[in-house]
Design a protein around this motif. Structure first.
Motif, PDB file in Angstrom:
ATOM      1  N   GLU A  26      10.806  26.784 -38.721  1.00  0.00           N
ATOM      2  CA  GLU A  26      10.570  26.941 -40.157  1.00  0.00           C
ATOM      3  C   GLU A  26      10.737  28.401 -40.565  1.00  0.00           C
ATOM      4  OE1 GLU A  26       7.088  26.293 -43.560  1.00  0.00           O
ATOM      5  OE2 GLU A  26       6.818  25.427 -41.556  1.00  0.00           O
ATOM      6  N   ALA A  27      10.260  29.306 -39.719  1.00  0.00           N
ATOM      7  CA  ALA A  27      10.410  30.735 -40.018  1.00  0.00           C
ATOM      8  C   ALA A  27      11.883  31.133 -40.064  1.00  0.00           C
ATOM      9  CB  ALA A  27       9.675  31.577 -38.971  1.00  0.00           C
ATOM     10  N   VAL A  28      12.678  30.600 -39.144  1.00  0.00           N
ATOM     11  CA  VAL A  28      14.109  30.900 -39.121  1.00  0.00           C
ATOM     12  C   VAL A  28      14.776  30.407 -40.405  1.00  0.00           C
ATOM     13  CG1 VAL A  28      16.295  30.402 -37.958  1.00  0.00           C
ATOM     14  CG2 VAL A  28      14.262  30.928 -36.603  1.00  0.00           C
ATOM     15  N   LYS A  29      14.368  29.230 -40.864  1.00  0.00           N
ATOM     16  CA  LYS A  29      14.918  28.695 -42.111  1.00  0.00           C
ATOM     17  C   LYS A  29      14.609  29.625 -43.280  1.00  0.00           C
ATOM     18  CE  LYS A  29      15.113  24.468 -44.892  1.00  0.00           C
ATOM     19  NZ  LYS A  29      14.603  23.082 -45.046  1.00  0.00           N
ATOM     20  N   ILE A  30      13.390  30.166 -43.305  1.00  0.00           N
ATOM     21  CA  ILE A  30      13.001  31.120 -44.347  1.00  0.00           C
ATOM     22  C   ILE A  30      13.858  32.385 -44.255  1.00  0.00           C
ATOM     23  CG2 ILE A  30      11.140  32.670 -45.123  1.00  0.00           C
ATOM     24  CD1 ILE A  30       9.150  30.441 -44.263  1.00  0.00           C
ATOM     25  N   LEU A  31      13.957  32.933 -43.046  1.00  0.00           N
ATOM     26  CA  LEU A  31      14.675  34.196 -42.856  1.00  0.00           C
ATOM     27  C   LEU A  31      16.167  34.075 -43.131  1.00  0.00           C
ATOM     28  CD1 LEU A  31      12.906  35.450 -39.611  1.00  0.00           C
ATOM     29  CD2 LEU A  31      12.610  36.356 -41.914  1.00  0.00           C
ATOM     30  N   SER A  32      16.727  32.893 -42.925  1.00  0.00           N
ATOM     31  CA  SER A  32      18.166  32.723 -43.141  1.00  0.00           C
ATOM     32  C   SER A  32      18.542  32.733 -44.619  1.00  0.00           C
ATOM     33  CB  SER A  32      18.649  31.425 -42.484  1.00  0.00           C
ATOM     34  OG  SER A  32      18.070  30.290 -43.101  1.00  0.00           O
ATOM     35  N   GLN A  33      17.546  32.667 -45.511  1.00  0.00           N
ATOM     36  CA  GLN A  33      17.827  32.756 -46.938  1.00  0.00           C
ATOM     37  C   GLN A  33      18.445  34.116 -47.253  1.00  0.00           C
ATOM     38  OE1 GLN A  33      13.788  30.195 -48.074  1.00  0.00           O
ATOM     39  NE2 GLN A  33      14.233  32.090 -49.164  1.00  0.00           N
ATOM     40  N   SER A  34      19.336  34.138 -48.214  1.00  0.00           N
ATOM     41  CA  SER A  34      20.065  35.365 -48.550  1.00  0.00           C
ATOM     42  C   SER A  34      19.155  36.477 -49.053  1.00  0.00           C
ATOM     43  CB  SER A  34      21.143  35.075 -49.596  1.00  0.00           C
ATOM     44  OG  SER A  34      20.559  34.556 -50.784  1.00  0.00           O
ATOM     45  N   ASN A  35      18.012  36.125 -49.637  1.00  0.00           N
ATOM     46  CA  ASN A  35      17.094  37.156 -50.148  1.00  0.00           C
ATOM     47  C   ASN A  35      16.260  37.799 -49.044  1.00  0.00           C
ATOM     48  OD1 ASN A  35      15.944  34.471 -50.130  1.00  0.00           O
ATOM     49  ND2 ASN A  35      14.095  35.341 -51.004  1.00  0.00           N
ATOM     50  N   TYR A  36      16.308  37.237 -47.825  1.00  0.00           N
ATOM     51  CA  TYR A  36      15.625  37.845 -46.683  1.00  0.00           C
ATOM     52  C   TYR A  36      16.672  38.441 -45.723  1.00  0.00           C
ATOM     53  CZ  TYR A  36      11.426  35.694 -48.574  1.00  0.00           C
ATOM     54  OH  TYR A  36      10.392  35.343 -49.398  1.00  0.00           O
ATOM     55  N   VAL A  37      16.932  37.809 -44.597  1.00  0.00           N
ATOM     56  CA  VAL A  37      17.901  38.359 -43.646  1.00  0.00           C
ATOM     57  C   VAL A  37      19.321  37.910 -43.988  1.00  0.00           C
ATOM     58  CG1 VAL A  37      18.577  38.496 -41.227  1.00  0.00           C
ATOM     59  CG2 VAL A  37      16.151  38.516 -41.848  1.00  0.00           C
ATOM     60  N   GLY A  38      19.462  36.632 -44.333  1.00  0.00           N
ATOM     61  CA  GLY A  38      20.750  36.153 -44.813  1.00  0.00           C
ATOM     62  C   GLY A  38      21.794  35.869 -43.749  1.00  0.00           C
ATOM     63  N   ALA A  39      21.395  35.884 -42.483  1.00  0.00           N
ATOM     64  CA  ALA A  39      22.336  35.496 -41.418  1.00  0.00           C
ATOM     65  C   ALA A  39      22.235  33.992 -41.200  1.00  0.00           C
ATOM     66  CB  ALA A  39      22.021  36.249 -40.133  1.00  0.00           C
ATOM     67  N   ASP A  40      23.218  33.423 -40.507  1.00  0.00           N
ATOM     68  CA  ASP A  40      23.212  31.989 -40.246  1.00  0.00           C
ATOM     69  C   ASP A  40      21.970  31.584 -39.454  1.00  0.00           C
ATOM     70  OD1 ASP A  40      25.632  31.801 -41.507  1.00  0.00           O
ATOM     71  OD2 ASP A  40      26.819  31.687 -39.667  1.00  0.00           O
ATOM     72  N   TYR A  41      21.514  30.381 -39.724  1.00  0.00           N
ATOM     73  CA  TYR A  41      20.334  29.845 -39.032  1.00  0.00           C
ATOM     74  C   TYR A  41      20.509  29.953 -37.514  1.00  0.00           C
ATOM     75  CZ  TYR A  41      16.707  26.569 -37.542  1.00  0.00           C
ATOM     76  OH  TYR A  41      15.613  26.006 -36.918  1.00  0.00           O
ATOM     77  N   GLU A  42      21.681  29.558 -37.008  1.00  0.00           N
ATOM     78  CA  GLU A  42      21.900  29.530 -35.563  1.00  0.00           C
ATOM     79  C   GLU A  42      21.826  30.929 -34.949  1.00  0.00           C
ATOM     80  OE1 GLU A  42      23.806  28.104 -37.811  1.00  0.00           O
ATOM     81  OE2 GLU A  42      23.428  25.972 -37.448  1.00  0.00           O
ATOM     82  N   VAL A  43      22.291  31.923 -35.673  1.00  0.00           N
ATOM     83  CA  VAL A  43      22.274  33.300 -35.176  1.00  0.00           C
ATOM     84  C   VAL A  43      20.832  33.797 -35.055  1.00  0.00           C
ATOM     85  CG1 VAL A  43      22.954  35.692 -35.656  1.00  0.00           C
ATOM     86  CG2 VAL A  43      24.553  33.826 -36.105  1.00  0.00           C
ATOM     87  N   ILE A  44      20.037  33.552 -36.093  1.00  0.00           N
ATOM     88  CA  ILE A  44      18.637  33.997 -36.082  1.00  0.00           C
ATOM     89  C   ILE A  44      17.844  33.214 -35.033  1.00  0.00           C
ATOM     90  CG2 ILE A  44      16.520  34.212 -37.448  1.00  0.00           C
ATOM     91  CD1 ILE A  44      18.287  34.552 -39.930  1.00  0.00           C
ATOM     92  N   ALA A  45      18.091  31.901 -34.976  1.00  0.00           N
ATOM     93  CA  ALA A  45      17.346  31.049 -34.038  1.00  0.00           C
ATOM     94  C   ALA A  45      17.621  31.417 -32.591  1.00  0.00           C
ATOM     95  CB  ALA A  45      17.702  29.589 -34.276  1.00  0.00           C
ATOM     96  N   ASN A  46      18.766  32.020 -32.316  1.00  0.00           N
ATOM     97  CA  ASN A  46      19.152  32.334 -30.940  1.00  0.00           C
ATOM     98  C   ASN A  46      18.132  33.231 -30.239  1.00  0.00           C
ATOM     99  OD1 ASN A  46      21.268  31.296 -29.434  1.00  0.00           O
ATOM    100  ND2 ASN A  46      22.367  33.228 -29.385  1.00  0.00           N
ATOM    101  N   SER A  47      17.433  34.072 -31.007  1.00  0.00           N
ATOM    102  CA  SER A  47      16.407  34.931 -30.397  1.00  0.00           C
ATOM    103  C   SER A  47      15.000  34.581 -30.880  1.00  0.00           C
ATOM    104  CB  SER A  47      16.689  36.403 -30.705  1.00  0.00           C
ATOM    105  OG  SER A  47      16.664  36.642 -32.095  1.00  0.00           O
ATOM    106  N   MET A  48      14.871  34.121 -32.115  1.00  0.00           N
ATOM    107  CA  MET A  48      13.541  33.881 -32.694  1.00  0.00           C
ATOM    108  C   MET A  48      12.831  32.677 -32.101  1.00  0.00           C
ATOM    109  SD  MET A  48      11.872  35.593 -35.179  1.00  0.00           S
ATOM    110  CE  MET A  48      11.229  34.525 -36.462  1.00  0.00           C
ATOM    111  N   THR A  49      13.574  31.770 -31.499  1.00  0.00           N
ATOM    112  CA  THR A  49      12.955  30.543 -30.998  1.00  0.00           C
ATOM    113  C   THR A  49      12.743  30.551 -29.488  1.00  0.00           C
ATOM    114  OG1 THR A  49      15.147  29.500 -30.982  1.00  0.00           O
ATOM    115  CG2 THR A  49      13.764  29.114 -32.915  1.00  0.00           C
TER     116      THR A  49
END
Length: 462
Positions: free
Chosen positions: A310-333
């Motif tokens: 859920e946090a990755v979904k939030i961060l992937s929003q353009s107003n936060y980090v804006g990178a693809d979900y899969e890219v952020i999830a690769n380390s955050m999960t």
């Protein structure tokens, strides 16, 4: 129902409060001893990195609002713009490099009294090199039975590559995000541990390049620009936070070779910075924003990182980090991908609450000061007491303890999940988990500085 409505409902409960005296602002979320927020509307800044997560989560999960705080969150162009915004009051607070409040307080760069009541996370960075450099490093790295590299990869494997470039007349350029960033000090630490000199600063002589006597030339590159700068060949490697190492893997342009967890296990990374003036003028607001951030950090680590998707979904929003979900999830999960296809379990790559990650330890601040002295940003020797006094000006566990105790009293977080505030000194026990096996004791900063082969020693001047 907003906090004012909830508070009004409390009026019917006799003896719960007296007007003008601290009172509960919400039914469930605010301790009776925490007063009204003196300033309700706030603007916080951040850089587009996954470790800004506590701010985004505190906003999206309603923790700020439950504290009576109406927060606007705004991405900043770079770390200098962010710091200037906090200093001039355009921002009320911000996601900061741990070194920024410290450097400002001692007058390195911009002079300002910045404090932190909250440490935002542990770990979260990595060092990435270009495909060309990686190909040259690989023969120098031991292999597992499956043919994959043995980790951690030390800079010893990079040293002959750097020497080859220098011999060919090609400067070995690397990127880091800011002169007082964790990334600068981690990259320098890793390089020096492998016998590669990252250079000195001499601000008293007007030289802030950090490249005096350097074998690897480090310079500033904003985090989101790291992959494109590497791809263009302007730099051969960099140290940055996520998702910009994993982005290099996804784009096929580079290979992360070591995480900061492997350089220094459970190292402090970002902090939440405010001016000392803000904390003095708005003490209740300061405690409330700290409460909200603590709750967000706990949510991020709850149930073995169960909330991370859920946090990755939030961060992937353009107003936060804006990178693809899969890219952020690769380390955050809980995983990290090194060479493409070499994904390994690293459950503590991002830590936001466990291991007392949110507590602002004096010893963390002192470590940054030792590195500033080691590389010349602090031009002269300072006594141990100066390091301790400086840390206490910037890191404010007293504010943190008030916020945490109110959360304990409200039964929102158990006392067992915080340090024992009655006995806590603000100094961690000597830390042994560094890539060069040098032990760090924050109570003896000068003795620590003397342990390094590369770096300024007592009495050294440039």
């Amino acid at each position: 129902m907003n906090w004012k409505t909830k508070f009004a409902q409390q009026l019917v409960k006799p003896l719960l409060f007296t007007l003008g005296v601290s009172a509960s602002l919400t039914v469930t979320a605010v301790n009776a001893e925490v007063g009204f927020p003196e300033k309700e509307e706030l603007k916080f800044g951040f850089i587009k990195l996954t470790d800004m997560a506590p701010i985004a989560v505190a906003y999206e999960k309603g923790y700020f609002e439950e504290e009576g705080l109406y927060v606007t969150i705004e991405a900043q162009a770079n770390w200098k713009v962010l710091l200037d915004g906090v200093i001039d009051g355009r921002l009320d607070g911000a996601h900061m490099l741990a070194g920024q409040p410290i450097a400002a307080t001692i007058g390195y760069g911009t002079q300002a009294n910045i404090i932190t009541p909250f440490s935002m996370d542990l770990n979260g960075n990595a060092i990435t090199v270009s495909n060309e450099v990686w190909a040259k490093m690989k023969p120098n790295i031991a292999k597992q039975d499956d043919g994959k590299p043995v980790h951690p990869i030390k800079a010893d494997a990079l040293k002959p590559v750097v020497e080859e470039y220098i011999a060919a007349g090609k400067p070995f350029n690397m990127g880091m995000v800011f002169p007082v960033s964790t990334h600068n000090y981690e990259l320098r630490y890793w390089l020096a541990a492998g016998g590669i000199h990252p250079g000195f600063y001499a601000p008293h002589k007007g030289d802030t390049s950090g490249q005096i006597n350097a074998q690897a030339l480090l310079s500033v590159t904003p985090p989101p620009q790291m992959p494109s700068t590497l791809e263009a060949g302007t730099i051969y490697g960099y140290c940055v936070g996520e998702p910009w190492n994993q982005q290099a893997v996804f784009k096929g342009i580079g290979v992360p070779v070591v995480t900061d967890y492997e350089i220094w296990k459970d190292n402090p990374e970002k902090v939440f910075g405010i001016t000392e003036e803000f904390a003095q003028k708005y003490p209740n607001t300061t405690i409330r924003l700290t409460r909200a951030l603590i709750r967000a950090a706990k949510w991020l680590d709850d149930n073995n990182n169960a909330n991370r998707p859920e946090a990755v979904k939030i961060l992937s929003q353009s107003n936060y980090v804006g990178a693809d979900y899969e890219v952020i999830a690769n380390s955050m999960t809980g995983t990290f991908e090194y060479e493409k296809g070499d994904k390994r379990a690293v459950p503590d790559f991002n830590v936001f609450f466990r291991y007392n990650a949110t507590y602002p330890y004096y010893s963390d601040a002192i470590w940054y000061l030792t590195q500033m002295r080691r590389w010349g940003q602090i031009a002269e020797d300072m006594p141990d007491e100066w390091y301790k006094e400086t840390a206490a000006k910037v890191y404010r566990p007293d504010i943190y303890a008030k916020a945490a105790q109110s959360l304990i009293d409200d039964k929102l977080i158990s006392a067992s999940e915080f340090p024992n505030f009655a006995t806590e000194t603000g100094f961690k026990a000597p830390q042994q988990h560094f890539i060069d096996d040098i032990v760090y004791d924050g109570t003896q900063p000068n003795a620590y500085i003397e342990k390094f082969t590369i770096g300024l020693k007592q009495g050294d001047k440039l």
